[in-house]
Design a protein around this motif. Sequence first.
Motif, PDB file in Angstrom:
ATOM      1  N   VAL A 191       0.841  -1.199   0.000  1.00 38.22           N
ATOM      2  CA  VAL A 191       0.000   0.000   0.000  1.00 38.22           C
ATOM      3  C   VAL A 191       0.873   1.244   0.000  1.00 38.22           C
ATOM      4  CG1 VAL A 191      -1.636   1.354   1.369  1.00 38.22           C
ATOM      5  CG2 VAL A 191      -2.044  -1.065   0.992  1.00 38.22           C
ATOM      6  N   GLN A 192       1.948   1.238   0.786  1.00 40.08           N
ATOM      7  CA  GLN A 192       2.842   2.397   0.814  1.00 40.08           C
ATOM      8  C   GLN A 192       3.478   2.633  -0.549  1.00 40.08           C
ATOM      9  OE1 GLN A 192       5.582   1.680   3.995  1.00 40.08           O
ATOM     10  NE2 GLN A 192       4.122   2.243   5.577  1.00 40.08           N
ATOM     11  N   SER A 193       3.793   1.550  -1.262  1.00 44.73           N
ATOM     12  CA  SER A 193       4.391   1.711  -2.591  1.00 44.73           C
ATOM     13  C   SER A 193       3.360   2.193  -3.617  1.00 44.73           C
ATOM     14  CB  SER A 193       5.014   0.400  -3.057  1.00 44.73           C
ATOM     15  OG  SER A 193       4.013  -0.541  -3.395  1.00 44.73           O
ATOM     16  N   GLN A 194       2.072   1.980  -3.354  1.00 44.15           N
ATOM     17  CA  GLN A 194       1.018   2.394  -4.277  1.00 44.15           C
ATOM     18  C   GLN A 194       0.586   3.833  -4.074  1.00 44.15           C
ATOM     19  OE1 GLN A 194      -0.154   0.264  -6.764  1.00 44.15           O
ATOM     20  NE2 GLN A 194       1.590  -0.882  -5.997  1.00 44.15           N
ATOM     21  N   THR A 195       0.856   4.394  -2.918  1.00 41.46           N
ATOM     22  CA  THR A 195       0.422   5.758  -2.632  1.00 41.46           C
ATOM     23  C   THR A 195       1.497   6.746  -3.061  1.00 41.46           C
ATOM     24  OG1 THR A 195       1.283   5.589  -0.374  1.00 41.46           O
ATOM     25  CG2 THR A 195      -1.041   5.074  -0.697  1.00 41.46           C
ATOM     26  N   GLN A 196       1.062   7.934  -3.411  1.00 43.29           N
ATOM     27  CA  GLN A 196       1.978   8.978  -3.838  1.00 43.29           C
ATOM     28  C   GLN A 196       1.849  10.182  -2.928  1.00 43.29           C
ATOM     29  OE1 GLN A 196       1.089   9.852  -7.897  1.00 43.29           O
ATOM     30  NE2 GLN A 196       2.165   8.067  -8.656  1.00 43.29           N
ATOM     31  N   ASP A 197       2.959  10.813  -2.685  1.00 45.07           N
ATOM     32  CA  ASP A 197       2.998  12.020  -1.886  1.00 45.07           C
ATOM     33  C   ASP A 197       2.452  13.180  -2.727  1.00 45.07           C
ATOM     34  OD1 ASP A 197       3.548  13.941  -0.003  1.00 45.07           O
ATOM     35  OD2 ASP A 197       5.712  13.949  -0.339  1.00 45.07           O
ATOM     36  N   PRO A 198       1.497  13.956  -2.217  1.00 42.02           N
ATOM     37  CA  PRO A 198       0.936  15.069  -2.999  1.00 42.02           C
ATOM     38  C   PRO A 198       1.993  16.069  -3.451  1.00 42.02           C
ATOM     39  CG  PRO A 198      -0.365  14.711  -1.020  1.00 42.02           C
ATOM     40  CD  PRO A 198       0.829  13.817  -0.930  1.00 42.02           C
ATOM     41  N   ASN A 199       3.028  16.289  -2.646  1.00 37.69           N
ATOM     42  CA  ASN A 199       4.083  17.231  -3.044  1.00 37.69           C
ATOM     43  C   ASN A 199       4.842  16.714  -4.254  1.00 37.69           C
ATOM     44  OD1 ASN A 199       3.444  18.968  -0.931  1.00 37.69           O
ATOM     45  ND2 ASN A 199       4.785  17.878   0.480  1.00 37.69           N
ATOM     46  N   ILE A 200       5.105  15.419  -4.287  1.00 41.01           N
ATOM     47  CA  ILE A 200       5.803  14.828  -5.431  1.00 41.01           C
ATOM     48  C   ILE A 200       4.914  14.903  -6.670  1.00 41.01           C
ATOM     49  CG2 ILE A 200       6.734  12.679  -6.370  1.00 41.01           C
ATOM     50  CD1 ILE A 200       7.661  11.995  -3.524  1.00 41.01           C
ATOM     51  N   MET A 201       3.599  14.688  -6.476  1.00 45.21           N
ATOM     52  CA  MET A 201       2.683  14.781  -7.605  1.00 45.21           C
ATOM     53  C   MET A 201       2.687  16.197  -8.189  1.00 45.21           C
ATOM     54  SD  MET A 201      -0.464  12.415  -6.177  1.00 45.21           S
ATOM     55  CE  MET A 201      -1.621  13.082  -7.326  1.00 45.21           C
ATOM     56  N   LYS A 202       2.723  17.221  -7.318  1.00 43.29           N
ATOM     57  CA  LYS A 202       2.762  18.609  -7.781  1.00 43.29           C
ATOM     58  C   LYS A 202       4.051  18.877  -8.551  1.00 43.29           C
ATOM     59  CE  LYS A 202      -0.045  20.574  -4.091  1.00 43.29           C
ATOM     60  NZ  LYS A 202      -0.030  21.421  -2.892  1.00 43.29           N
ATOM     61  N   GLU A 203       5.172  18.384  -8.018  1.00 37.20           N
ATOM     62  CA  GLU A 203       6.457  18.584  -8.685  1.00 37.20           C
ATOM     63  C   GLU A 203       6.464  17.912 -10.058  1.00 37.20           C
ATOM     64  OE1 GLU A 203       9.483  17.150  -6.085  1.00 37.20           O
ATOM     65  OE2 GLU A 203       9.055  18.637  -4.544  1.00 37.20           O
ATOM     66  N   ASN A 204       5.928  16.682 -10.131  1.00 38.31           N
ATOM     67  CA  ASN A 204       5.879  15.967 -11.401  1.00 38.31           C
ATOM     68  C   ASN A 204       4.975  16.692 -12.405  1.00 38.31           C
ATOM     69  OD1 ASN A 204       7.613  14.022 -10.473  1.00 38.31           O
ATOM     70  ND2 ASN A 204       6.008  12.559  -9.960  1.00 38.31           N
ATOM     71  N   SER A 205       3.857  17.221 -11.919  1.00 35.55           N
ATOM     72  CA  SER A 205       2.948  17.970 -12.801  1.00 35.55           C
ATOM     73  C   SER A 205       3.621  19.230 -13.324  1.00 35.55           C
ATOM     74  CB  SER A 205       1.664  18.341 -12.064  1.00 35.55           C
ATOM     75  OG  SER A 205       0.966  17.199 -11.685  1.00 35.55           O
ATOM     76  N   ALA A 206       4.300  19.952 -12.453  1.00 35.89           N
ATOM     77  CA  ALA A 206       4.997  21.170 -12.865  1.00 35.89           C
ATOM     78  C   ALA A 206       6.096  20.838 -13.865  1.00 35.89           C
ATOM     79  CB  ALA A 206       5.581  21.888 -11.648  1.00 35.89           C
ATOM     80  N   LEU A 207       6.814  19.755 -13.632  1.00 33.93           N
ATOM     81  CA  LEU A 207       7.867  19.335 -14.557  1.00 33.93           C
ATOM     82  C   LEU A 207       7.283  18.955 -15.908  1.00 33.93           C
ATOM     83  CD1 LEU A 207      10.875  18.730 -14.908  1.00 33.93           C
ATOM     84  CD2 LEU A 207      10.418  16.421 -14.100  1.00 33.93           C
ATOM     85  N   HIS A 208       6.163  18.264 -15.900  1.00 33.51           N
ATOM     86  CA  HIS A 208       5.498  17.855 -17.132  1.00 33.51           C
ATOM     87  C   HIS A 208       5.017  19.078 -17.925  1.00 33.51           C
ATOM     88  CE1 HIS A 208       3.332  15.309 -19.878  1.00 33.51           C
ATOM     89  NE2 HIS A 208       2.218  15.995 -19.649  1.00 33.51           N
ATOM     90  N   ILE A 209       4.465  20.060 -17.225  1.00 34.37           N
ATOM     91  CA  ILE A 209       3.993  21.294 -17.888  1.00 34.37           C
ATOM     92  C   ILE A 209       5.183  22.050 -18.482  1.00 34.37           C
ATOM     93  CG2 ILE A 209       2.979  23.565 -17.463  1.00 34.37           C
ATOM     94  CD1 ILE A 209       1.142  22.128 -15.400  1.00 34.37           C
ATOM     95  N   ALA A 210       6.291  22.128 -17.739  1.00 36.02           N
ATOM     96  CA  ALA A 210       7.485  22.817 -18.234  1.00 36.02           C
ATOM     97  C   ALA A 210       8.047  22.129 -19.466  1.00 36.02           C
ATOM     98  CB  ALA A 210       8.531  22.901 -17.126  1.00 36.02           C
ATOM     99  N   GLU A 211       8.097  20.806 -19.442  1.00 33.12           N
ATOM    100  CA  GLU A 211       8.598  20.059 -20.605  1.00 33.12           C
ATOM    101  C   GLU A 211       7.694  20.263 -21.812  1.00 33.12           C
ATOM    102  OE1 GLU A 211       8.863  16.042 -19.252  1.00 33.12           O
ATOM    103  OE2 GLU A 211      10.770  16.365 -18.228  1.00 33.12           O
ATOM    104  N   SER A 212       6.388  20.291 -21.557  1.00 32.35           N
ATOM    105  CA  SER A 212       5.424  20.504 -22.641  1.00 32.35           C
ATOM    106  C   SER A 212       5.587  21.893 -23.236  1.00 32.35           C
ATOM    107  CB  SER A 212       4.007  20.309 -22.131  1.00 32.35           C
ATOM    108  OG  SER A 212       3.069  20.586 -23.135  1.00 32.35           O
ATOM    109  N   ALA A 213       5.806  22.888 -22.391  1.00 33.75           N
ATOM    110  CA  ALA A 213       5.990  24.264 -22.861  1.00 33.75           C
ATOM    111  C   ALA A 213       7.287  24.394 -23.650  1.00 33.75           C
ATOM    112  CB  ALA A 213       5.988  25.230 -21.670  1.00 33.75           C
ATOM    113  N   ASN A 214       8.331  23.687 -23.238  1.00 33.56           N
ATOM    114  CA  ASN A 214       9.607  23.746 -23.953  1.00 33.56           C
ATOM    115  C   ASN A 214       9.520  23.110 -25.340  1.00 33.56           C
ATOM    116  OD1 ASN A 214      10.970  25.095 -21.954  1.00 33.56           O
ATOM    117  ND2 ASN A 214      11.696  23.231 -20.959  1.00 33.56           N
ATOM    118  N   ARG A 215       8.651  22.144 -25.511  1.00 33.75           N
ATOM    119  CA  ARG A 215       8.511  21.486 -26.811  1.00 33.75           C
ATOM    120  C   ARG A 215       7.801  22.374 -27.823  1.00 33.75           C
ATOM    121  NH1 ARG A 215       6.925  15.856 -24.311  1.00 33.75           N
ATOM    122  NH2 ARG A 215       5.354  17.222 -23.466  1.00 33.75           N
ATOM    123  N   LYS A 216       6.992  23.314 -27.337  1.00 30.54           N
ATOM    124  CA  LYS A 216       6.182  24.157 -28.246  1.00 30.54           C
ATOM    125  C   LYS A 216       6.900  25.365 -28.693  1.00 30.54           C
ATOM    126  CE  LYS A 216       1.832  22.544 -26.542  1.00 30.54           C
ATOM    127  NZ  LYS A 216       0.556  22.819 -26.002  1.00 30.54           N
TER     128      LYS A 216
END
Length: 117
Positions: free
Chosen positions: A92-117
């Motif tokens: 269960v611990q391996s299946q759960t994600q920390d909300p802070n890490i999720m925010k960081e991953n989302s921000a990184l994904h948005i930045a990568e998407s913006a850099n591609r455009k």
Amino acid sequence: MADKIILTSREELEGYIYAAVRSIVPELAKYKVPAEDAADALTVEAAICFLEGLGYPTTPSNLYNLAYYRKIPFKKVRRRLVFSRRELSIWVQSQTQDPNIMKENSALHIAESANRK
């Protein structure tokens, strides 16, 4: 019976203690409380209750499905599935994600998407 006082150096005392501990450690490593294994084993119904208590609601069909695809730790005893409390907690611990890490991953994904455009 008279008590004896033995004078020894610190090094000799440590040597005696080390020898005594070394002689008993192999026996302690083999020791297992029989009830400990039984208390750790869970049936499907008990595993569902345990998982719900950890915040992972599930159903019997979902649990069987996870076991079929080997996505959850389990053992088979004859034709029954048996789960371990410890292994389920780790899973269960391996299946759960920390909300802070999720925010960081989302921000990184948005930045990568913006850099591609």
